[in-house]
Scaffold this motif. Structure first.
Motif, PDB file in Angstrom:
ATOM      1  N   SER A 109       0.839  -1.200   0.000  1.00 21.70           N
ATOM      2  CA  SER A 109       0.000   0.000   0.000  1.00 21.70           C
ATOM      3  C   SER A 109       0.870   1.245   0.000  1.00 21.70           C
ATOM      4  O   SER A 109       1.847   1.343   0.739  1.00 21.70           O
ATOM      5  N   SER A 141      -9.298   7.306  -0.773  1.00 19.91           N
ATOM      6  CA  SER A 141      -9.015   5.923  -1.142  1.00 19.91           C
ATOM      7  C   SER A 141     -10.178   5.388  -1.973  1.00 19.91           C
ATOM      8  O   SER A 141     -11.316   5.319  -1.497  1.00 19.91           O
ATOM      9  N   GLN A 142      -9.902   4.999  -3.230  1.00 23.46           N
ATOM     10  CA  GLN A 142     -10.940   4.545  -4.148  1.00 23.46           C
ATOM     11  C   GLN A 142     -10.804   3.052  -4.401  1.00 23.46           C
ATOM     12  O   GLN A 142      -9.729   2.559  -4.740  1.00 23.46           O
ATOM     13  N   LYS A 143     -11.902   2.321  -4.231  1.00 20.92           N
ATOM     14  CA  LYS A 143     -11.907   0.869  -4.396  1.00 20.92           C
ATOM     15  C   LYS A 143     -13.146   0.469  -5.199  1.00 20.92           C
ATOM     16  O   LYS A 143     -14.133   1.212  -5.259  1.00 20.92           O
ATOM     17  N   SER A 169     -17.432   6.787   4.436  1.00 20.18           N
ATOM     18  CA  SER A 169     -17.409   6.032   3.181  1.00 20.18           C
ATOM     19  C   SER A 169     -18.554   6.468   2.282  1.00 20.18           C
ATOM     20  O   SER A 169     -19.643   6.814   2.765  1.00 20.18           O
ATOM     21  N   GLU A 220     -13.026   6.996   2.120  1.00 20.03           N
ATOM     22  CA  GLU A 220     -12.901   5.941   1.126  1.00 20.03           C
ATOM     23  C   GLU A 220     -14.167   5.894   0.289  1.00 20.03           C
ATOM     24  O   GLU A 220     -15.257   6.213   0.768  1.00 20.03           O
ATOM     25  N   TRP A 235     -16.314   3.362  -2.495  1.00 22.35           N
ATOM     26  CA  TRP A 235     -16.500   2.010  -3.016  1.00 22.35           C
ATOM     27  C   TRP A 235     -17.449   2.069  -4.204  1.00 22.35           C
ATOM     28  O   TRP A 235     -18.432   2.819  -4.174  1.00 22.35           O
TER      29      TRP A 235
END
Length: 814
Positions: free
Chosen positions: A110, A415-417, A571, A601, A603
């Motif tokens: 990471s 943080s992109q997921k 999130s 983050e 999602w």
């Protein structure tokens, strides 16, 4: 009901089956009718003599296999007679027949979190150094806990606060990242400009409206109004000044803010406008309504006009409304000037009529429609960005294209997921992800998550299903009692006048509790809700009640994607990817978290047929960025198994059994009541219509033919695909040549087809503004023609023809 996973149908024995009586065919139809009636009477008499048993026999049952008798074993017939077994229903497994998904590539170690791109500056700059009034500066530091300006505030305030004639003659165009503090960039200059007028003896509320701020949505307008009210509570005299200082000018508290949004009482708004509202926050439609119909609305001395989220204003179709507002403001000013020249009326004091109205346009993107709005509303605009200021538009070009290249990307610390989720697993993966986030946020009360869904019906379905389905107790009445008590507690916490009126009218509950999400309140927000409910939802979700909620989840449409500053959002989950706006809408959605330098983050749920969207949106966000910025703009893959294991726990594959039990609880809730099943089917159809509205340049990723409708039905807790969906897509021929509707159907099929079309048309007319906008988009994208009462298609998605605007045409021609 047996909810286990059954792979075959249980057949009933001959003892429990009714006797089959054959009716001879042939002869006249009257003879056959008499024979059928005789059979019914005979079966009825036999049932009356024998005790009633609960048995359901299907029309075409499979043959029962023959079982040989043995010396120590009873026959199958006797065994089934002594232990009757009711027929069971086939329930497909969540973890079988799913498309193969490649394991996500290991991104490696990471990377260290990047420095926030929208955080307040850490250098020696301060608001006082930007020319801000000491009273305002002190109020920001002491009451609002804002010590340093952000990058866009440092770039915009000196330009807007400048009193040089050259700067005053030019309008402002502000472009900045989401969550960077654009609201204070235009509110602080307005208050600083109007504050010195408080020392004039003839200034009070009756002077009219001097500043107007236009926002695209009611939620954003309410948020700007709240920030403005907190700013207007500043002290009007410095604390270190002597009370008897003769040189100190006394300031009167006449600056009052007002809010004009749709859904309110026009009579009450007219009364406030008659008294005078120096600073007004409004939505475009209601503002134009009062400008045209309220004679006591005095805007002749208006000095500021702000168009916030201009790109969203254009997306929602407010171009003509904005043009009408500008014409009304100019007309009121001309009439007032003419009255002053002719000496009509009584002019108190010496108002500076030479001071022109200054317009500020705020937008995160510079698209063609935004440039068109800038051409019609701005005069010699100054372009202000986060680092660069005073980049003028190209005067040699008729379109006034800015020199700076548009580069719209999310905050670098975000943080992109994404999770490649099979359609059948969407519901359980969403629950598992929310449980994981709740676990991570333990010890941080007030944390929040925002879930974006494509349509209003899907929001209502998810909200009610999560709040009312139970794992252990299937009795929905207990869930409703728990919901009523929770709603009473939340309403009692709200002591405002609005809260009292809501309790008297017994509105729908604002939040629900979910047995699968411990200590979590679930809210919903979309454009079809009443204004009171929408504002109360925002107030409750933001944590303005007396008791801070441990964790909150907001289910919403894109109405909450622009401008809303929701505190402590950990999130953002895109359960449905954006159907409008593409990468720009994606960045706006994820911008609800990681605001003002804080972490967060995002999602995204991606189906197996939409995998190419990840590279597509990354390329759109990177644009012409530098190499260092491109490295930070990437989405990290996460497997659905990882999310399920983290959310449901267990050893090995035990998470599969737990996920199945969660799915079965949702399906039982749908089967409990007819209203629940109708809500699920309606959400399914609305989701398909929304999916069909993706623009043509995204059809290679999002196409209705890529969806497995049976698997998609599981995502709405349905055990079979709704008939309306299959008929809507089945009535269109799939041949590669010319496609047309089947005209040679039987009368019964034709009657069913007409009923389905009318049901779909009714849904289209009762789903609020969002659904009407979707219909308009489908109308613009599709090319339909009509010949001899048959709908034809050329180069258009079948679903758009069968499920979109063509439905109205078809119903009208029947």
């Amino acid at each position: 009901m047996d909810d286990g996973l059954v792979l075959n149908l249980a057949s009933l024995d001959s003892a429990s089956s009714p006797k089959v009586i054959t009716v001879s065919k042939g002869g006249r139809w009257t003879d056959r009718l008499k024979a059928k009636r005789g059979v019914k009477r005979k079966v009825h008499n036999e049932n009356a003599k024998t005790p009633k048993t609960t048995a359901v026999v299907e029309e075409h049952q499979p043959k029962r296999p023959r079982v040989e008798k043995s010396s120590g074993q009873s026959s199958t017939k006797e065994h089934q007679h002594t232990h009757p077994r009711p027929p069971t229903q086939i329930i497909s497994s969540l973890f079988s027949y799913n498309p193969k998904i490649e394991a996500p590539v290991d991104p490696g170690p990471s990377k260290a979190p990047s420095a926030p791109s929208n955080a307040p500056l850490t250098d020696a700059s301060s608001f006082s150094g930007l020319g801000l009034n000491p009273l305002i500066h002190a109020h920001l530091a002491s009451k609002m806990d804002i010590q340093k300006p952000t990058s866009i505030q440092r770039a915009a305030l000196p330009v807007i606060l400048s009193t040089s004639p050259d700067k005053l003659a030019r309008d402002i165009f502000i472009q900045s990242q989401t969550g960077s503090g654009k609201t204070l960039s235009f509110l602080l200059p307005i208050i600083q400009d109007l504050l010195p007028l408080s020392s004039l003896s003839y200034i009070d509320r009756s002077i009219g409206t001097l500043a107007i701020i236009i926002a695209p949505t009611r939620e954003l307008a309410k948020q700007i109004s709240d920030v403005l009210e907190s700013l207007l509570k500043l002290r009007l005299r410095a604390m270190d000044e002597a009370a008897d200082d003769a040189n100190t000018s006394r300031l009167t508290r006449w600056l009052v803010s007002g809010l004009l949004i749709g859904g309110g009482t026009r009579t009450h708004e007219k009364a406030r406008l008659r008294k005078g509202l120096p600073i007004l926050v409004a939505t475009p439609g209601r503002l134009l309504d009062h400008l045209q119909n309220t004679s006591t609305f005095n805007v002749s001395k208006c000095r500021w006009l702000v168009l916030d989220e201009a790109d969203r204003l254009m997306e929602l179709g407010f171009e003509e409304t904005i043009t009408g507002i500008l014409k009304c403001l100019d007309g009121h000013r001309k009439l007032a000037l003419q009255a002053v020249k002719e000496g009509i009326g009584r002019e108190v004091g010496g108002w500076d009529w030479e001071r022109r109205r200054r317009t500020i346009l705020c937008s995160a993107t510079i698209r063609e429609d935004v440039q068109k709005l800038a051409n019609s509303s701005l005069t010699q605009p100054i372009m202000i960005k986060a680092i660069e200021a005073e980049l003028p538009f190209d005067s040699t070009s008729s379109t006034k294209t800015p020199h700076a290249v548009e580069n719209f990307s999310p905050p670098t610390q975000l943080s992109q997921k994404y999770v490649i989720t099979p359609l059948k697993l969407r519901l359980v993966v969403l629950v598992a992800l929310l449980r994981t986030i709740i676990t991570q946020c333990r010890g941080r009360p007030g944390s929040k998550a925002v879930v974006f869904v494509s349509c209003t019906d899907a929001v209502d379905f998810l909200w009610k299903m999560l709040g009312r389905s139970l794992m252990d107790d299937n009795d929905e009445e207990s869930a409703e009692k728990k919901e009523d008590s929770d709603n009473d507690d939340s309403n009692n916490d709200d002591d405002s006048e609005e809260g009292n009126s809501m309790r008297n009218s017994k509105p729908d509950p604002i939040s629900l509790k979910c047995s699968l999400l411990p200590d979590t309140s679930i809210f919903r927000l979309h454009g079809s809700l009443p204004t009171r409910t929408r504002l109360a939802t925002l107030r409750g979700f933001s944590g303005s009640f007396k008791n801070i909620l441990p964790f909150s989840v907001l289910l919403c449409t894109s109405v909450a994607s622009r401008g809303l500053d929701l505190p402590l959002v950990q999130s953002v989950i895109q359960y449905d990817l954006p159907t409008e706006g593409g990468a720009t809408e994606y960045v706006h959605r994820v911008g609800r978290t990681a605001r003002a330098g804080k972490g967060g983050e995002a999602w995204s749920f991606v189906s197996p047929s939409e995998v190419s969207w990840v590279q597509w949106v990354e390329g759109k966000m990177r644009g012409d960025s530098s190499e260092n910025e491109k490295k930070n703009i990437s989405l990290t893959p996460v497997s659905p198994e990882t999310v399920l294991k983290s959310g449901f726990g267990g050893k090995g594959s035990e998470y599969e059994e737990r996920a199945t039990q969660v799915q079965l609880s949702f399906e039982r809730w749908v089967l409990q009541r007819k209203e629940n099943a109708g809500l699920a089917r309606k959400a399914f159809m609305s989701h398909m219509r929304a999916y069909a509205t993706h623009p043509s340049d995204e059809k290679h990723i999002f196409h209705i033919r890529h969806l497995h409708l049976g698997h998609l039905a599981k995502a709405f807790a349905l055990r079979e695909t709704p008939k309306a969906a299959t008929s809507a897509s089945g009535n269109v021929s799939q041949k590669s040549g010319k496609k047309k509707m089947d005209g040679g159907v039987s009368k019964k099929r034709e009657k069913d087809r007409v009923a389905n079309i009318k049901d779909a048309k009714w849904e289209f007319n009762h789903n609020g503004d969002a659904e009407r906008r979707m219909r308009d988009i489908v109308r613009a994208q599709g090319r339909q023609s009509k010949k001899a009462g048959v709908m034809l298609s050329s180069g258009t998605s079948e679903f758009q023809i069968a499920g979109g605007y063509a439905l109205e045409k078809m119903v009208g021609s029947i």
